[in-house]
Write an enzyme that holds these catalytic residues in place. Structure first.
Site, short mmCIF file in Angstrom:
data_model
loop_
_atom_site.label_atom_id
_atom_site.label_comp_id
_atom_site.label_asym_id
_atom_site.label_seq_id
_atom_site.Cartn_x
_atom_site.Cartn_y
_atom_site.Cartn_z
N CYS A 177 -57.17 40.72 69.49
CA CYS A 177 -57.04 41.14 68.25
C CYS A 177 -55.45 41.22 67.55
CB CYS A 177 -57.51 42.57 67.94
SG CYS A 177 -57.08 43.49 66.36
N CYS A 197 -40.98 10.99 55.47
CA CYS A 197 -40.38 10.88 54.02
C CYS A 197 -40.19 12.20 53.63
CB CYS A 197 -41.27 10.01 53.43
SG CYS A 197 -40.67 9.49 51.69
#
Length: 314
Positions: A165, A137
């Site tokens: 990292c 929707c």
């Protein structure tokens, strides 16, 4: 761990500076690389609002073509998957593979653009409208329609990489030709809107991930994926250099079947060269933007990565 120690040094400053991550950051990013939005479009797309039923221009619209994200232009839905549910909003029973993320939202499930995090609407299951038993929707205001046969090349595309990292991965990828922006964040875990502290203490299952927005006319996904495999060690498991933990795992979060196939091809090439590749391949999920001090870390600190370096592998 070096990075964890740095985190504790910064924690007090973060508290005073108010670097809290807001809910809207999931659909954040550098606005220079997205289409400008009106105030009403921002209300729905960025702030998760809803347009009034039966008012959207694509509710009773059934031309052949493709629906793309109003904010970033990524392909979301094909007209062949659109149907009339009578609910007052455009309804689709399928999406372009990898283009839409599903996010738990109380008793409902929110759907967002996998490329930029823009709010689309909600998805509902088992209603019996079509054989697929699925109804996306969607707010018309979150979409733009491209008629079938229209020549079109996307202005931008998105890739997600995890390789230790995120400071170091970001540092190298943002220097690549055709890259518009690189942002550090979290993906692949169970918690909505995690903090760095939660991810660091293995409470969420997220990896440290970078979101790369690039210009397809200047570079391509394979070039960036090749670079990704050369700026970190893809043979290491749940670590990268001195950084140890599942948040530092090597993982590619693909948005499309094509991205997955490219990653698989590159892994096969590396394996033939003798590399025992540990890189995971997973479909892209919700991307949660990391705290401000993580963004452009090495550029802001005028430094270079301590656990990443470029090694030619191809």
């Amino acid at each position: 761990m070096m990075k964890r120690m740095m985190y504790f040094m910064l924690f007090s400053w973060m508290t005073l500076a108010g670097c809290a991550q807001t809910q809207s950051q999931q659909a954040g990013g550098d606005s220079r690389y997205f289409r400008p939005l009106t105030s009403e479009e921002k209300r729905v797309i960025l702030h998760k609002g809803t347009e009034r039923a039966f008012t959207g221009k694509y509710d009773k619209f059934y031309e052949a073509g493709t629906y793309v994200c109003k904010r970033c232009g990524a392909e979301l839905y094909h007209s062949s998957d659109k149907f009339d549910s009578g609910c007052g909003w455009p309804s689709f029973d399928d999406e372009v593979e990898g283009a839409v993320n599903r996010v738990p939202d109380g008793l409902r499930t929110e759907i967002t653009c996998a490329s930029c995090g823009a709010h689309l609407g909600h998805v509902f299951l088992n209603e019996g409208f079509t054989a697929k038993n699925t109804r996306h929707c969607v707010n018309s205001i979150s979409l733009e329609f491209i008629p079938a046969g229209t020549p079109r090349k996307a202005a931008s595309d998105t890739a997600y990489f995890a390789g230790g990292c995120f400071w170091g991965v970001e540092y190298y990828l943002e220097q690549a030709l055709g890259v518009k922006s690189v942002e550090s964040g979290y993906m692949g875990g169970s918690k909505k809107n995690p903090s760095y502290q939660e991810v660091s203490y293995h409470k969420t299952g997220h990896a440290e991930v970078v979101r790369v927005i690039f210009n397809p006319s200047e570079t391509d996904y394979e070039s960036l994926a090749r670079l990704f495999f050369e700026i970190h060690d893809p043979t290491q498991v749940n670590r990268q250099g001195p950084d140890v933990g599942d948040q530092y795992r090597s993982e590619i979060f693909y948005r499309t079947v094509e991205q997955k196939e490219i990653a698989e091809k590159l892994i096969r090439i590396l394996e033939k060269k003798g590399y025992d590749v540990a890189t995971r391949l997973s479909p892209a999920a919700s991307f949660w933007l990391a705290e401000d001090y993580h963004q452009n870390y090495y550029v802001n600190k005028d430094g270079t990565p301590y656990c990443h370096k470029r090694v030619q592998r191809f």
